[in-house]
Design an enzyme around this catalytic site. Structure first.
Site, PDB file in Angstrom:
ATOM      1  N   ASP A   1      -1.731 -27.297   8.080  1.00 51.22           N
ATOM      2  CA  ASP A   1      -0.690 -26.671   8.975  1.00 51.22           C
ATOM      3  C   ASP A   1       0.373 -26.294   8.203  1.00 51.22           C
ATOM      4  O   ASP A   1       1.531 -26.238   8.545  1.00 51.22           O
ATOM      5  CB  ASP A   1      -0.168 -27.567  10.082  1.00 51.22           C
ATOM      6  CG  ASP A   1      -1.470 -27.944  11.229  1.00 51.22           C
ATOM      7  OD1 ASP A   1      -2.194 -27.331  11.144  1.00 51.22           O
ATOM      8  OD2 ASP A   1      -1.335 -28.994  11.571  1.00 51.22           O
ATOM      9  N   GLU A   2       0.137 -25.874   6.748  1.00 53.31           N
ATOM     10  CA  GLU A   2       1.131 -25.665   5.785  1.00 53.31           C
ATOM     11  C   GLU A   2       1.666 -24.228   5.755  1.00 53.31           C
ATOM     12  O   GLU A   2       2.370 -23.852   5.330  1.00 53.31           O
ATOM     13  CB  GLU A   2       0.720 -25.965   4.141  1.00 53.31           C
ATOM     14  CG  GLU A   2       0.742 -27.509   4.172  1.00 53.31           C
ATOM     15  CD  GLU A   2      -0.952 -27.821   4.380  1.00 53.31           C
ATOM     16  OE1 GLU A   2      -1.563 -27.149   4.939  1.00 53.31           O
ATOM     17  OE2 GLU A   2      -1.145 -29.168   3.897  1.00 53.31           O
TER      18      GLU A   2
ATOM     19  N   LYS B   1      -1.219 -21.740   5.472  1.00 54.18           N
ATOM     20  CA  LYS B   1      -2.488 -21.475   4.457  1.00 54.18           C
ATOM     21  C   LYS B   1      -2.777 -20.000   5.225  1.00 54.18           C
ATOM     22  O   LYS B   1      -3.096 -19.156   4.271  1.00 54.18           O
ATOM     23  CB  LYS B   1      -3.518 -22.302   4.535  1.00 54.18           C
ATOM     24  CG  LYS B   1      -3.374 -23.281   3.739  1.00 54.18           C
ATOM     25  CD  LYS B   1      -4.694 -24.200   3.706  1.00 54.18           C
ATOM     26  CE  LYS B   1      -4.916 -25.028   5.001  1.00 54.18           C
ATOM     27  NZ  LYS B   1      -4.107 -25.881   5.404  1.00 54.18           N
TER      28      LYS B   1
ATOM     29  N   GLY C   1      -6.930 -23.964  12.224  1.00 52.08           N
ATOM     30  CA  GLY C   1      -6.215 -22.852  13.070  1.00 52.08           C
ATOM     31  C   GLY C   1      -5.342 -22.215  11.969  1.00 52.08           C
ATOM     32  O   GLY C   1      -4.487 -22.522  11.835  1.00 52.08           O
ATOM     33  N   HIS C   2      -5.872 -20.991  11.577  1.00 49.29           N
ATOM     34  CA  HIS C   2      -4.950 -20.386  10.771  1.00 49.29           C
ATOM     35  C   HIS C   2      -4.398 -18.980  11.349  1.00 49.29           C
ATOM     36  O   HIS C   2      -5.127 -18.334  11.839  1.00 49.29           O
ATOM     37  CB  HIS C   2      -6.008 -19.839   9.256  1.00 49.29           C
ATOM     38  CG  HIS C   2      -6.354 -21.020   8.515  1.00 49.29           C
ATOM     39  ND1 HIS C   2      -7.177 -21.049   7.400  1.00 49.29           N
ATOM     40  CD2 HIS C   2      -6.040 -22.531   8.403  1.00 49.29           C
ATOM     41  CE1 HIS C   2      -7.468 -21.941   6.965  1.00 49.29           C
ATOM     42  NE2 HIS C   2      -6.516 -22.968   7.374  1.00 49.29           N
TER      43      HIS C   2
ATOM     44  N   GLN D   1      -7.332 -27.597   6.344  1.00 52.30           N
ATOM     45  CA  GLN D   1      -6.462 -28.742   6.547  1.00 52.30           C
ATOM     46  C   GLN D   1      -5.857 -28.944   5.136  1.00 52.30           C
ATOM     47  O   GLN D   1      -5.222 -28.089   4.594  1.00 52.30           O
ATOM     48  CB  GLN D   1      -7.561 -30.141   6.568  1.00 52.30           C
ATOM     49  CG  GLN D   1      -8.112 -30.239   7.984  1.00 52.30           C
ATOM     50  CD  GLN D   1      -9.281 -29.248   8.087  1.00 52.30           C
ATOM     51  OE1 GLN D   1     -10.084 -29.194   7.455  1.00 52.30           O
ATOM     52  NE2 GLN D   1      -9.444 -28.524   9.188  1.00 52.30           N
TER      53      GLN D   1
ATOM     54  N   THR E   1      -9.815 -36.093   8.044  1.00 50.05           N
ATOM     55  CA  THR E   1     -10.831 -35.491   8.489  1.00 50.05           C
ATOM     56  C   THR E   1     -12.219 -35.646   7.677  1.00 50.05           C
ATOM     57  O   THR E   1     -12.361 -36.727   6.695  1.00 50.05           O
ATOM     58  CB  THR E   1     -10.524 -34.015   8.281  1.00 50.05           C
ATOM     59  OG1 THR E   1     -11.782 -33.338   9.161  1.00 50.05           O
ATOM     60  CG2 THR E   1     -10.622 -33.320   6.913  1.00 50.05           C
TER      61      THR E   1
ATOM     62  N   VAL F   1      -4.902 -25.250  17.289  1.00 47.06           N
ATOM     63  CA  VAL F   1      -6.114 -25.360  17.858  1.00 47.06           C
ATOM     64  C   VAL F   1      -5.877 -26.263  19.183  1.00 47.06           C
ATOM     65  O   VAL F   1      -6.548 -25.595  20.052  1.00 47.06           O
ATOM     66  CB  VAL F   1      -7.091 -26.207  16.876  1.00 47.06           C
ATOM     67  CG1 VAL F   1      -8.304 -26.449  17.846  1.00 47.06           C
ATOM     68  CG2 VAL F   1      -7.375 -24.952  15.780  1.00 47.06           C
ATOM     69  N   THR F   2      -5.337 -27.275  18.991  1.00 51.22           N
ATOM     70  CA  THR F   2      -5.193 -28.148  20.077  1.00 51.22           C
ATOM     71  C   THR F   2      -3.770 -28.071  21.038  1.00 51.22           C
ATOM     72  O   THR F   2      -3.653 -28.613  21.985  1.00 51.22           O
ATOM     73  CB  THR F   2      -5.228 -29.729  19.598  1.00 51.22           C
ATOM     74  OG1 THR F   2      -3.999 -29.906  18.977  1.00 51.22           O
ATOM     75  CG2 THR F   2      -6.378 -29.871  18.867  1.00 51.22           C
TER      76      THR F   2
ATOM     77  N   ARG G   1      -1.175 -29.608  20.565  1.00 53.62           N
ATOM     78  CA  ARG G   1      -0.521 -30.904  20.566  1.00 53.62           C
ATOM     79  C   ARG G   1       0.903 -30.679  19.532  1.00 53.62           C
ATOM     80  O   ARG G   1       0.826 -30.041  18.561  1.00 53.62           O
ATOM     81  CB  ARG G   1      -1.279 -31.863  19.778  1.00 53.62           C
ATOM     82  CG  ARG G   1      -2.368 -32.467  20.442  1.00 53.62           C
ATOM     83  CD  ARG G   1      -3.205 -33.429  19.492  1.00 53.62           C
ATOM     84  NE  ARG G   1      -4.094 -32.980  18.419  1.00 53.62           N
ATOM     85  CZ  ARG G   1      -4.868 -33.576  17.648  1.00 53.62           C
ATOM     86  NH1 ARG G   1      -4.861 -34.969  17.854  1.00 53.62           N
ATOM     87  NH2 ARG G   1      -5.312 -32.997  16.823  1.00 53.62           N
ATOM     88  N   PRO G   2       2.077 -31.227  20.076  1.00 55.02           N
ATOM     89  CA  PRO G   2       3.117 -31.194  19.169  1.00 55.02           C
ATOM     90  C   PRO G   2       3.105 -31.930  17.872  1.00 55.02           C
ATOM     91  O   PRO G   2       2.381 -33.058  17.890  1.00 55.02           O
ATOM     92  CB  PRO G   2       4.468 -31.878  20.090  1.00 55.02           C
ATOM     93  CG  PRO G   2       3.536 -32.487  21.373  1.00 55.02           C
ATOM     94  CD  PRO G   2       2.047 -32.063  21.464  1.00 55.02           C
TER      95      PRO G   2
HETATM   96  P1  IMP Z   1     -10.895 -33.736  12.934  1.00 52.68           P
HETATM   97  O1  IMP Z   1     -10.957 -32.816  11.436  1.00 52.68           O
HETATM   98  O2  IMP Z   1     -11.143 -33.077  13.982  1.00 52.68           O
HETATM   99  O3  IMP Z   1     -12.081 -34.967  12.714  1.00 52.68           O
HETATM  100  O4  IMP Z   1      -9.747 -34.649  12.926  1.00 52.68           O
HETATM  101  C1  IMP Z   1      -9.403 -35.732  11.704  1.00 52.68           C
HETATM  102  C2  IMP Z   1      -7.717 -35.530  11.385  1.00 52.68           C
HETATM  103  O5  IMP Z   1      -7.419 -34.343  10.915  1.00 52.68           O
HETATM  104  C3  IMP Z   1      -6.960 -35.449  12.723  1.00 52.68           C
HETATM  105  O6  IMP Z   1      -5.565 -36.396  12.564  1.00 52.68           O
HETATM  106  C4  IMP Z   1      -6.624 -34.083  12.885  1.00 52.68           C
HETATM  107  O7  IMP Z   1      -5.414 -33.984  13.830  1.00 52.68           O
HETATM  108  C5  IMP Z   1      -6.607 -33.814  11.588  1.00 52.68           C
HETATM  109  N1  IMP Z   1      -6.773 -32.222  11.409  1.00 52.68           N
HETATM  110  C6  IMP Z   1      -8.028 -31.675  11.269  1.00 52.68           C
HETATM  111  N2  IMP Z   1      -8.042 -30.235  11.230  1.00 52.68           N
HETATM  112  C7  IMP Z   1      -6.578 -29.986  11.114  1.00 52.68           C
HETATM  113  C8  IMP Z   1      -5.903 -28.923  10.861  1.00 52.68           C
HETATM  114  O8  IMP Z   1      -6.287 -27.604  10.732  1.00 52.68           O
HETATM  115  N3  IMP Z   1      -4.497 -29.084  10.658  1.00 52.68           N
HETATM  116  C9  IMP Z   1      -4.152 -30.321  10.514  1.00 52.68           C
HETATM  117  N4  IMP Z   1      -4.566 -31.279  11.091  1.00 52.68           N
HETATM  118  C10 IMP Z   1      -5.814 -31.462  11.297  1.00 52.68           C
END
Ligand code: IMP
Length: 428
Positions: free
Chosen positions: A13-14, A16, A40-41, A224, A239, A300-301, A303-304
């Site tokens: 989430d930088e 990108k 989620g870009h 990521q 991840t 994507v989610t 979430r805060p």
């Molecule tokens: P997964 O990639 O869905 O298996 O999640 C593994 C970990 O990576 C969790 O802590 C997610 O919140 C984090 N994560 C996965 N994709 C992203 C991303 O694009 N941005 C930030 N965190 C991510």
């Protein structure tokens, strides 16, 4: 023309999406080499905001060819949803969007297992995944029972593969209280999607080598961030794929000799989604302020995001494992209005003070902060480094010196034009 790799230098989430989108003005080919719809870009063009999860951020540039390479895991339904959403806003992907024949497919049992596991895990063991099936899909890949995009061409073979995978997952699904899906139903639902995806299934390594030979500019876009990388991140809170620059070669099928530049993206502060250590996390009103001002909610989610000060040991670590040549510092504008800005320069650990990013004890590491003066001026209109407030310039200089990597780009707002470009990534 060089091949440039862009990676996240923090926990994802930088920003990108924006930086890649900017660079793609010059790119002939934009490649995503890892991850899947967990990313989620966010792209902002004019007043419009578009979020792509699978398709490379370069898709909005009509001349860029976009490649989803074999290091990715692709959910067919999500992919078609994105293609349709882009078509609805007038962006035609046909003839310039390709998915590697070797990319693994996320199928319904992957999403099911990811969700069941996260719900069942004890609070202390939850990873806080995006529940998009990423981990189980990469597990199937490593277990050598995965389904690849090329398999979409033969639904008979597909059924056999899906039967094998569902049989392997059945004990896990049942133990977690789920219902094992029918392989035949999965394949029947997949058939119409396959018909639409097959035309873009390509040996993308050949496509890239051809682009290299033609001297085209290639941008390899990580997903990521370094600290979520399977090998180099804060394991096990990571991840399942390679988010570092080395992953670009493996995940795109391009040799290391082709890469000429690696750029790392960092926010002016730090965020993290999901569980895991985060030494500089702020639980106070400053953290809340960063979340609100930075719009720090998962794209994507929803979430805060957890928020905190910039962490230089972590950033130096990212510079090392990626071999960063340049930094892109994003969201500098979010820091406006803070009287003091904290920057973590080292950690105090039970084993003493360290400037390194340790494998153990990060949960208990106490950040050692330097406090830098803040600034009150709004930044989005600034286009030159010299027009930034002195304190903002000083902050950037401090970070670049401490990390030992020059700053190529400073982002001062979400829009494409709200950017200070100091160095051209594609310049040889
Ligand atoms: P997964 O990639 O869905 O298996 O999640 C593994 C970990 O990576 C969790 O802590 C997610 O919140 C984090 N994560 C996965 N994709 C992203 C991303 O694009 N941005 C930030 N965190 C991510």
């Amino acid at each position: 023309m060089p091949a440039v790799v862009i990676v996240g230098a923090q926990w994802g989430d930088e920003g990108k999406g924006k930086v890649v989108d900017l660079y793609t003005e010059r790119a002939d080919v934009v490649v995503r080499f890892a991850g899947g719809p967990n990313a989620g870009h966010t792209l902002v063009v004019g007043d419009e905001k578009i979020i792509v999860r699978l398709i490379p951020s370069g898709i909005l540039r009509p001349r860029a060819r976009c490649v989803m390479a074999q290091g990715m895991v692709v959910d067919p339904a999500v992919l078609l949803g994105e293609i349709d959403a882009l078509a609805a806003r007038g962006t035609n992907t046909s003839g310039r969007l390709f998915v590697s024949d070797r990319a693994h497919l996320i199928l319904p049992y992957h999403v099911l297992v990811d969700g069941l596991r996260e719900s069942a895990a004890a609070e202390s063991r939850k990873i806080g995944t995006t529940k998009r099936g990423i981990g189980p899909c990469y597990e199937d890949k490593a277990a050598r029972r995965g389904v690849r995009a090329a398999d979409l061409r033969d639904m008979g073979r597909m059924l056999g593969l899906v039967e094998r995978a569902t049989a392997a997952w059945a004990p896990t699904i049942q133990a977690l209280g789920g219902e094992v899906p029918s392989p035949r139903a999965i394949v029947e639902a997949l058939a119409p999607l396959a018909a639409r995806i097959i035309p873009i299934v390509t040996d993308t390594s050949v496509l890239l080598e051809d682009a290299v030979r033609k001297g085209q500019a290639i941008l390899l876009e990580g997903a990521q961030g370094t600290l979520l990388d399977l090998d180099h991140g804060t394991y096990p809170f990571v991840t399942s794929s390679s988010a570092v620059a080395g992953g670009a070669c493996v995940g795109a099928g391009i040799g290391p000799t082709r890469i000429q530049r690696v750029i790392g993206i960092t926010k002016g502060y730090t965020t993290r989604v999901g569980a895991g250590p985060f030494p500089t996390e702020l639980h106070d009103e400053v953290g809340e302020r960063l979340r609100t001002a930075g719009g720090e909610f998962g794209s994507v989610t929803g979430r805060p995001r957890r928020t905190g000060w910039l962490d230089l040991p972590a950033l130096r670590y990212a510079a090392r494992v990626n071999g960063l040549d340049g930094l892109a510092v994003t969201k500098l504008d979010v820091l406006t209005g803070l009287s003091k800005i904290g920057v973590c320069v080292a950690y105090d650990t039970p084993n003493g003070r360290t400037g390194e990013f340790p494998i153990d004890g990060l949960e208990d590491a106490k950040p050692v902060y330097e406090s830098l003066p803040g600034w009150a001026e709004k930044l989005p209109a600034v286009r030159a480094l010299s027009d930034l407030p002195g304190a903002a310039r000083e902050y950037l200089r401090f970070v670049a010196d401490a990390v030992g990597v020059p700053i190529d780009i400073v982002s001062v707002g979400p829009r494409r034009d709200e950017t200070i470009v100091l160095r051209d990534a594609f310049a040889s």
